[in-house]
Motif scaffolding. Structure first.
Motif, mmCIF file in Angstrom:
data_model
loop_
_atom_site.group_PDB
_atom_site.id
_atom_site.type_symbol
_atom_site.label_atom_id
_atom_site.label_comp_id
_atom_site.label_asym_id
_atom_site.label_seq_id
_atom_site.Cartn_x
_atom_site.Cartn_y
_atom_site.Cartn_z
ATOM 1 N N ILE A 99 23.414 75.034 18.930
ATOM 2 C CA ILE A 99 23.049 74.017 19.520
ATOM 3 C C ILE A 99 22.810 72.547 18.640
ATOM 4 C CG2 ILE A 99 21.339 72.753 21.167
ATOM 5 C CD1 ILE A 99 23.394 74.897 22.476
ATOM 6 N N ASP A 100 22.155 73.095 17.359
ATOM 7 C CA ASP A 100 21.778 71.705 16.684
ATOM 8 C C ASP A 100 23.147 71.199 16.090
ATOM 9 O OD1 ASP A 100 19.048 71.668 17.331
ATOM 10 O OD2 ASP A 100 18.362 72.964 15.725
ATOM 11 N N ALA A 101 23.958 72.227 15.595
ATOM 12 C CA ALA A 101 25.166 72.167 15.053
ATOM 13 C C ALA A 101 26.189 71.071 15.881
ATOM 14 C CB ALA A 101 26.130 73.271 14.494
ATOM 15 N N ALA A 102 26.083 71.615 17.008
ATOM 16 C CA ALA A 102 26.859 70.851 17.939
ATOM 17 C C ALA A 102 26.611 69.527 18.083
ATOM 18 C CB ALA A 102 26.968 71.605 19.411
ATOM 19 N N ARG A 103 25.355 69.332 18.415
ATOM 20 C CA ARG A 103 24.616 68.039 18.396
ATOM 21 C C ARG A 103 24.893 66.934 17.458
ATOM 22 N NH1 ARG A 103 19.802 69.658 18.942
ATOM 23 N NH2 ARG A 103 19.192 69.121 21.167
ATOM 24 N N LYS A 104 24.779 67.641 16.286
ATOM 25 C CA LYS A 104 25.038 66.815 14.921
ATOM 26 C C LYS A 104 26.716 66.468 14.912
ATOM 27 C CE LYS A 104 24.933 67.280 9.919
ATOM 28 N NZ LYS A 104 24.333 68.298 8.648
ATOM 29 N N LEU A 105 27.574 67.347 15.263
ATOM 30 C CA LEU A 105 28.868 67.138 15.309
ATOM 31 C C LEU A 105 29.323 66.105 16.517
ATOM 32 C CD1 LEU A 105 30.193 70.871 14.673
ATOM 33 C CD2 LEU A 105 30.375 68.779 12.908
ATOM 34 N N VAL A 106 28.750 66.372 17.553
ATOM 35 C CA VAL A 106 29.161 65.105 18.587
ATOM 36 C C VAL A 106 28.654 64.021 18.093
ATOM 37 C CG1 VAL A 106 28.237 64.502 20.983
ATOM 38 C CG2 VAL A 106 28.703 66.793 20.653
ATOM 39 N N VAL A 107 27.526 63.513 17.559
ATOM 40 C CA VAL A 107 27.304 62.241 16.887
ATOM 41 C C VAL A 107 28.323 61.947 16.127
ATOM 42 C CG1 VAL A 107 25.336 60.969 15.911
ATOM 43 C CG2 VAL A 107 24.928 62.341 17.548
ATOM 44 N N SER A 156 32.568 64.057 20.895
ATOM 45 C CA SER A 156 32.666 65.268 21.879
ATOM 46 C C SER A 156 33.893 66.058 21.515
ATOM 47 C CB SER A 156 31.912 65.283 23.325
ATOM 48 O OG SER A 156 32.306 64.341 23.860
ATOM 49 N N GLU A 157 34.964 65.162 22.008
ATOM 50 C CA GLU A 157 36.281 65.527 22.071
ATOM 51 C C GLU A 157 36.978 66.443 20.843
ATOM 52 O OE1 GLU A 157 36.878 61.183 20.721
ATOM 53 O OE2 GLU A 157 35.468 62.497 21.858
ATOM 54 N N HIS A 158 36.321 65.982 19.545
ATOM 55 C CA HIS A 158 36.697 66.781 18.247
ATOM 56 C C HIS A 158 35.743 67.661 17.927
ATOM 57 C CE1 HIS A 158 39.651 63.220 17.929
ATOM 58 N NE2 HIS A 158 38.789 62.534 18.066
ATOM 59 N N VAL A 159 34.778 68.009 18.797
ATOM 60 C CA VAL A 159 33.848 69.157 18.489
ATOM 61 C C VAL A 159 34.664 70.280 18.924
ATOM 62 C CG1 VAL A 159 31.853 70.393 18.918
ATOM 63 C CG2 VAL A 159 31.813 67.859 18.483
ATOM 64 N N THR A 160 34.689 71.302 18.027
ATOM 65 C CA THR A 160 35.303 72.670 18.291
ATOM 66 C C THR A 160 34.561 73.834 18.040
ATOM 67 O OG1 THR A 160 36.375 72.751 16.119
ATOM 68 C CG2 THR A 160 37.653 71.666 17.668
ATOM 69 N N VAL A 161 34.627 74.813 18.333
ATOM 70 C CA VAL A 161 34.166 76.115 18.033
ATOM 71 C C VAL A 161 34.450 76.366 16.424
ATOM 72 C CG1 VAL A 161 33.720 78.565 18.251
ATOM 73 C CG2 VAL A 161 34.163 77.186 20.216
ATOM 74 N N ARG A 162 35.427 76.067 16.060
ATOM 75 C CA ARG A 162 35.514 76.435 14.435
ATOM 76 C C ARG A 162 34.639 75.441 13.658
ATOM 77 N NH1 ARG A 162 41.626 75.987 12.489
ATOM 78 N NH2 ARG A 162 41.431 78.117 13.197
ATOM 79 N N ARG A 163 34.727 74.216 14.010
ATOM 80 C CA ARG A 163 33.694 73.155 13.134
ATOM 81 C C ARG A 163 32.268 73.529 13.457
ATOM 82 N NH1 ARG A 163 36.249 66.976 14.382
ATOM 83 N NH2 ARG A 163 37.324 66.893 12.208
ATOM 84 N N ILE A 164 31.968 73.911 14.789
ATOM 85 C CA ILE A 164 30.510 74.513 14.867
ATOM 86 C C ILE A 164 30.088 75.611 13.861
ATOM 87 C CG2 ILE A 164 28.924 75.222 16.438
ATOM 88 C CD1 ILE A 164 30.509 73.828 18.727
ATOM 89 N N GLN A 173 31.697 76.349 10.992
ATOM 90 C CA GLN A 173 31.464 75.917 9.664
ATOM 91 C C GLN A 173 30.234 75.172 9.336
ATOM 92 O OE1 GLN A 173 34.995 73.285 9.482
ATOM 93 N NE2 GLN A 173 36.324 75.082 8.807
ATOM 94 N N GLU A 174 29.855 74.439 10.146
ATOM 95 C CA GLU A 174 28.462 73.705 10.432
ATOM 96 C C GLU A 174 27.341 74.644 10.301
ATOM 97 O OE1 GLU A 174 26.090 70.327 9.919
ATOM 98 O OE2 GLU A 174 28.342 70.105 9.878
ATOM 99 N N VAL A 175 27.167 75.796 11.070
ATOM 100 C CA VAL A 175 26.311 76.717 10.938
ATOM 101 C C VAL A 175 26.505 77.657 9.660
ATOM 102 C CG1 VAL A 175 25.154 78.635 12.314
ATOM 103 C CG2 VAL A 175 26.028 76.788 13.517
ATOM 104 N N GLY A 176 27.728 77.860 9.152
ATOM 105 C CA GLY A 176 27.906 78.727 7.911
ATOM 106 C C GLY A 176 28.194 80.186 8.565
ATOM 107 N N VAL A 177 28.823 80.289 9.918
ATOM 108 C CA VAL A 177 29.113 81.682 10.293
ATOM 109 C C VAL A 177 30.703 81.550 10.703
ATOM 110 C CG1 VAL A 177 26.669 81.950 11.147
ATOM 111 C CG2 VAL A 177 28.550 81.105 12.664
#
Length: 199
Positions: free
Chosen positions: A16-24, A28-36, A38-42
């Motif tokens: 959730i924190d990663a999604a929040r950071k990426l949305v900002v 939101s249209e550029h936020v993908t599961v892949r990017r999330i 990568q941000e979390v490191g999983v």
């Protein structure tokens, strides 16, 4: 089993924190599961163990925003309005939370609305209405106690109250976070306070 549930809750919070950071950062249209992931490191698979889709992630993010806003109200309002300054304290709590997270709550609201997903928009609308109803209840008690003017439209005042935080955060984000929200809030709060207080 308890440890597994705790680990799952921690991972969900990271997602959730990663999604929040990426949305900002990207919208939101550029936020993908892949990017999330990568941000979390999983891996993406690790994300899908917790969520079925990006929409489910954003849905939990909306719930998190709702919980945070309502928590700020509960922290400052204990069921009885003793002074109009309680409303100011609620705004200060919002701004403090927002400064710690780089303004995300209100930016995320705008970003999720821009996606045009009807289910997410309905969830967001319900969260905002829940918030506005709580502020109206506090204002209504203020009217009964003689703290708030009895000749004002409580719906309009509650919306203006929400607008104080939303407006300050938008200007702050557009200015690359180059001022203190809590300092800028004072003259805006004083204006609002003078408009609603019963003299």
């Amino acid at each position: 089993m308890k440890k597994k549930r705790e680990n799952s809750a921690v991972r969900q919070k990271q997602i959730i924190d990663a999604a929040r950071k990426l949305v900002v950062k990207h919208g939101s249209e550029h936020v993908t599961v892949r990017r999330i992931a990568q941000e979390v490191g999983v891996t993406e698979g690790a994300i899908y163990r917790h969520f079925k889709s990006k929409r489910d992630i954003l849905s939990l993010l909306i719930q998190d925003i709702d919980d945070t806003l309502m928590s700020d109200i509960r922290k400052n309002y204990k069921g009885e309005l003793k002074t109009i300054e309680t409303l100011g304290d609620i705004i200060l709590s919002h701004l403090s939370s927002i400064e710690q997270r780089k303004g995300v709550s209100f930016q995320v609201i705008a970003e999720i609305i821009s996606l045009g997903d009807k289910r997410l928009n309905k969830q967001m609308k319900n969260a905002i209405n829940n918030y506005l109803d709580s502020i109206k209840d506090i204002l209504s008690q203020g009217v009964k106690k003689g703290l708030v003017r009895d000749d004002i439209d409580l719906d309009a005042v509650a919306t203006s109250f929400l607008g104080i935080t939303q407006g300050l955060v938008n200007i702050w984000a557009l200015g690359n976070y180059d001022f203190s929200l809590q300092e800028k809030y004072k003259p805006v709060w004083n204006f609002f306070r003078e408009a609603v207080i019963k003299h």
